[in-house]
Design a protein around this motif. Structure first.
Motif, PDB file in Angstrom:
ATOM      1  N   MET A   1      43.885  32.198  43.516  1.00  0.00           N
ATOM      2  CA  MET A   1      43.885  33.639  43.229  1.00  0.00           C
ATOM      3  C   MET A   1      45.265  34.207  43.562  1.00  0.00           C
ATOM      4  SD  MET A   1      40.897  36.234  44.362  1.00  0.00           S
ATOM      5  CE  MET A   1      39.640  35.009  44.693  1.00  0.00           C
ATOM      6  N   ASN A   2      45.945  34.794  42.586  1.00  0.00           N
ATOM      7  CA  ASN A   2      47.259  35.353  42.908  1.00  0.00           C
ATOM      8  C   ASN A   2      47.129  36.758  43.502  1.00  0.00           C
ATOM      9  OD1 ASN A   2      47.084  37.279  40.911  1.00  0.00           O
ATOM     10  ND2 ASN A   2      47.999  35.946  39.373  1.00  0.00           N
ATOM     11  N   LYS A   3      48.289  37.330  43.810  1.00  0.00           N
ATOM     12  CA  LYS A   3      48.288  38.591  44.556  1.00  0.00           C
ATOM     13  C   LYS A   3      47.656  39.735  43.773  1.00  0.00           C
ATOM     14  CE  LYS A   3      51.161  39.605  48.384  1.00  0.00           C
ATOM     15  NZ  LYS A   3      52.469  39.555  48.939  1.00  0.00           N
ATOM     16  N   LEU A   4      47.975  39.801  42.470  1.00  0.00           N
ATOM     17  CA  LEU A   4      47.465  40.881  41.626  1.00  0.00           C
ATOM     18  C   LEU A   4      45.938  40.842  41.577  1.00  0.00           C
ATOM     19  CD1 LEU A   4      48.173  43.167  39.671  1.00  0.00           C
ATOM     20  CD2 LEU A   4      48.158  41.480  37.836  1.00  0.00           C
ATOM     21  N   HIS A   5      45.425  39.606  41.333  1.00  0.00           N
ATOM     22  CA  HIS A   5      43.964  39.465  41.272  1.00  0.00           C
ATOM     23  C   HIS A   5      43.328  39.902  42.582  1.00  0.00           C
ATOM     24  CE1 HIS A   5      45.057  36.907  37.869  1.00  0.00           C
ATOM     25  NE2 HIS A   5      43.824  37.090  37.445  1.00  0.00           N
ATOM     26  N   HIS A   6      43.976  39.450  43.662  1.00  0.00           N
ATOM     27  CA  HIS A   6      43.433  39.752  44.980  1.00  0.00           C
ATOM     28  C   HIS A   6      43.377  41.267  45.219  1.00  0.00           C
ATOM     29  CE1 HIS A   6      42.114  37.766  48.605  1.00  0.00           C
ATOM     30  NE2 HIS A   6      42.638  38.769  49.298  1.00  0.00           N
ATOM     31  N   SER A   7      44.459  41.949  44.839  1.00  0.00           N
ATOM     32  CA  SER A   7      44.477  43.388  45.136  1.00  0.00           C
ATOM     33  C   SER A   7      43.489  44.149  44.255  1.00  0.00           C
ATOM     34  CB  SER A   7      45.892  43.954  45.011  1.00  0.00           C
ATOM     35  OG  SER A   7      46.507  43.446  43.858  1.00  0.00           O
ATOM     36  N   ILE A   8      43.282  43.686  43.023  1.00  0.00           N
ATOM     37  CA  ILE A   8      42.302  44.358  42.161  1.00  0.00           C
ATOM     38  C   ILE A   8      40.893  44.183  42.728  1.00  0.00           C
ATOM     39  CG2 ILE A   8      41.144  44.225  39.917  1.00  0.00           C
ATOM     40  CD1 ILE A   8      43.770  44.086  38.612  1.00  0.00           C
ATOM     41  N   LEU A   9      40.608  42.982  43.215  1.00  0.00           N
ATOM     42  CA  LEU A   9      39.282  42.750  43.803  1.00  0.00           C
ATOM     43  C   LEU A   9      39.078  43.636  45.027  1.00  0.00           C
ATOM     44  CD1 LEU A   9      38.847  38.932  43.375  1.00  0.00           C
ATOM     45  CD2 LEU A   9      37.233  40.691  42.647  1.00  0.00           C
ATOM     46  N   TRP A  10      40.130  43.745  45.840  1.00  0.00           N
ATOM     47  CA  TRP A  10      40.044  44.621  47.011  1.00  0.00           C
ATOM     48  C   TRP A  10      39.787  46.062  46.599  1.00  0.00           C
ATOM     49  CZ3 TRP A  10      38.988  44.802  51.868  1.00  0.00           C
ATOM     50  CH2 TRP A  10      39.101  43.635  52.629  1.00  0.00           C
ATOM     51  N   ALA A  11      40.513  46.502  45.560  1.00  0.00           N
ATOM     52  CA  ALA A  11      40.326  47.870  45.076  1.00  0.00           C
ATOM     53  C   ALA A  11      38.879  48.060  44.601  1.00  0.00           C
ATOM     54  CB  ALA A  11      41.295  48.158  43.944  1.00  0.00           C
TER      55      ALA A  11
ATOM     56  N   ILE B   1      40.968  43.523  31.739  1.00  0.00           N
ATOM     57  CA  ILE B   1      42.144  43.015  31.030  1.00  0.00           C
ATOM     58  C   ILE B   1      42.780  41.848  31.791  1.00  0.00           C
ATOM     59  CG2 ILE B   1      44.483  43.596  30.250  1.00  0.00           C
ATOM     60  CD1 ILE B   1      43.380  46.480  29.811  1.00  0.00           C
ATOM     61  N   ILE B   2      42.925  41.996  33.112  1.00  0.00           N
ATOM     62  CA  ILE B   2      43.718  41.033  33.869  1.00  0.00           C
ATOM     63  C   ILE B   2      42.950  39.751  34.188  1.00  0.00           C
ATOM     64  CG2 ILE B   2      44.852  40.670  36.100  1.00  0.00           C
ATOM     65  CD1 ILE B   2      45.719  43.695  35.766  1.00  0.00           C
ATOM     66  N   PHE B   3      41.641  39.893  34.518  1.00  0.00           N
ATOM     67  CA  PHE B   3      40.868  38.685  34.818  1.00  0.00           C
ATOM     68  C   PHE B   3      40.412  38.025  33.526  1.00  0.00           C
ATOM     69  CE2 PHE B   3      40.669  40.658  38.872  1.00  0.00           C
ATOM     70  CZ  PHE B   3      40.483  39.642  39.776  1.00  0.00           C
TER      71      PHE B   3
END
Lengths: 264, 240
Positions: free
Chosen positions: B1-11, B59-61
């Motif tokens: 899981m990269n950083k972008l994915h991680h932050s979206i999940l957190w959001a 879009i991102i996942f």
């Protein structure tokens, strides 16, 4: 607390007694006796439910008395399904849960028959309530597995038993689609009956909150997996707490004026 | 899981927890104040942000179809609810010039017709492009003339250009749908049963919401039930 001196009441007490005896027998390692008693209790519960149906002449899911009676019937098929198909244990806990959910029907809520008001005369009545009740039982079993995880015990049978955390996940997976169906059918019904698919009613908001707790659980578990077992289980317990509030507190407390006021 | 994915999940997690807390807070307000609260400007910001985050996630996942169904369903429900809100109706009025009544009531006497609606929000009198005739109003009882009510029934006819274009017995749970509005049995003349009050509700956004519901349910059942069943079947087939 009121004792019901009716045939209906006697049947409920009989079911409660069988479930409790089944629980005791299972604890004392007489598993076979326990299973037979559990089955007998279930048959009596079905009989009692049919009697109620015949007596009030509509699907008996209208008030809290009928809802809890129905939960006492549903617990048996669900625990058989869970142990046979999903290989989830906690059979003895189900017997206890069965006796607990019948307690309000037997001693607390009035069994006064009511005619079905116009708003409840809809094909959505059965699926909306039944989906919710089935999902509540699955979620109760999930909460039990969560508790077991906290206690460091494993109630699941077999040579390679599921760990309690995985069992919690499996139970929530089984119950969540039903919870979603209950919510969405309720919303659709609200549009037909009240002109509002969402009315910001306290019962609606509590039920949304409990649905969202499981949504949150799935996202949390997706991020962290099995890194924080206790937090995973906490989600399951929090969900159950909100379900109990949705089912009971909203209807019994004067704090929440609600359209879902079929309670007393 | 990269950083972008991680932050979206957190959001996503934060948005979900926030809505849990807001719902619980709203439950203590009672439905009327809760409705105002959830339609207030700060909450409008919340709805927009959650819609945007959902879209970003979609879009991102790279999600399988079943999860796309769930998440797109949520976006559709949000969109439909925004369109159907008072603000959504106001926006349509400004941008498209469609002056649609969102919510209101109409009172019709037996044998008469009317096209006047009193709006719920500001008690204005507005007119529908068609009128509704109350042919008959009646109350059904479980036992004749006493005891519990079984149903309230208004026999309605929709009249456009002096012609009857639709007819329906409107009762509880069975509204009339015509011309972009739903008509509900709301109240009646308790003294002599001479008139009936209908609630008029706009259907703007409802199609999106129902589509979202269907997608959400399909996705959830597919993701949580059918996938396991198919997997088990496959396992059994492989075992043989």
């Amino acid at each position: 607390m009121v004792i019901k001196y009716t045939v209906q009441g006697a049947l409920i007490y009989l079911v409660m007694a069988s479930y409790l005896l089944a629980f005791a027998a299972t604890l004392l390692k007489c598993r076979k006796t326990g299973r037979v008693l559990y089955l007998l209790g279930f048959i009596t519960a079905v009989f009692s439910f049919i009697c109620r149906w015949y007596y009030v002449r509509h699907i008996p899911m209208q008030n809290l008395f009928e809802v809890f009676l129905c939960l006492g019937v549903m617990i048996f098929p669900i625990s058989v399904f869970c142990s046979r198909t999903l290989r989830i244990g906690g059979h003895s806990a189900d017997m206890l849960i069965g006796a607990i959910v019948l307690f309000p029907a037997g001693f607390v809520f009035s069994a006064e028959p009511q005619q079905l008001p116009p708003a409840l005369q809809s094909w959505l009545f059965l699926p909306h309530v039944a989906a919710y009740m089935l999902s509540y039982i699955f979620m109760a079993k999930a909460a039990f597995q969560g508790l077991a995880q906290f206690a460091g015990k494993n109630p699941n049978p077999g040579k390679m038993p599921l760990d309690a955390e995985t069992a919690t996940y499996r139970m929530i997976r089984a119950g969540f689609p039903l919870l979603t169906l209950g919510l969405i059918l309720g919303s659709y019904w609200g549009q037909l009956a009240w002109g509002d698919y969402w009315g910001w009613d306290p019962k609606e908001l509590w039920s949304l909150a409990s649905w969202l707790v499981y949504v949150g659980y799935f996202h949390f578990r997706y991020i962290f997996g099995k890194k924080y077992l206790r937090i995973n289980s906490t989600w399951a317990l929090a969900g159950m707490a909100l379900i109990v509030i949705t089912l009971l507190w909203v209807n019994l407390s004067r704090l929440f004026p609600t359209l879902h006021s079929y309670a007393t | 899981m990269n950083k972008l994915h991680h932050s979206i999940l957190w959001a996503a997690l934060i948005i979900i927890i926030l809505l849990i807390l807001l719902s619980i807070y709203g439950a203590f307000l009672g439905s009327e104040r809760a409705q105002n609260f959830f339609n207030s400007p700060p909450l409008a910001v919340y709805w927009f942000v959650s819609g945007l985050m959902l879209t970003a996630g979609i879009i991102i996942f790279r999600q399988p179809v079943r999860l796309l169904l769930i998440h797109c369903g949520c976006v559709l429900v949000l969109l439909g609810a925004m369109l159907g809100s008072d603000a959504g109706h106001g926006l349509q009025r400004k941008l498209l010039g469609i002056d649609k009544i969102n919510r209101g009531k109409m009172l019709i006497y037996q044998g008469r017709e009317s096209n006047k609606v009193i709006t719920e929000k500001d008690s204005q009198i507005k007119e529908l492009p068609f009128s509704i005739r109350l042919k008959e109003f009646r109350v059904d009882y479980y036992e004749p003339k006493r005891g519990a009510v079984r149903d309230y029934i208004s026999s309605l006819a929709v009249i456009e250009n002096d012609e009857i274009v639709a007819e329906k017995n409107v009762e509880v749970n069975h509204p009339l749908h015509y011309g972009g509005h739903y008509f509900y049995q709301y109240a009646y003349d308790t003294q002599d049963g001479q008139y009936s009050v209908l609630m008029v509700v706009s259907d703007t956004g409802l199609g999106l919401i129902y589509a979202g519901y269907v997608m959400l349910c399909t996705g959830v059942i597919w993701h949580f039930w059918l996938r396991d069943i198919f997997r088990q079947k496959k396992k059994a087939a492989d075992g043989n």
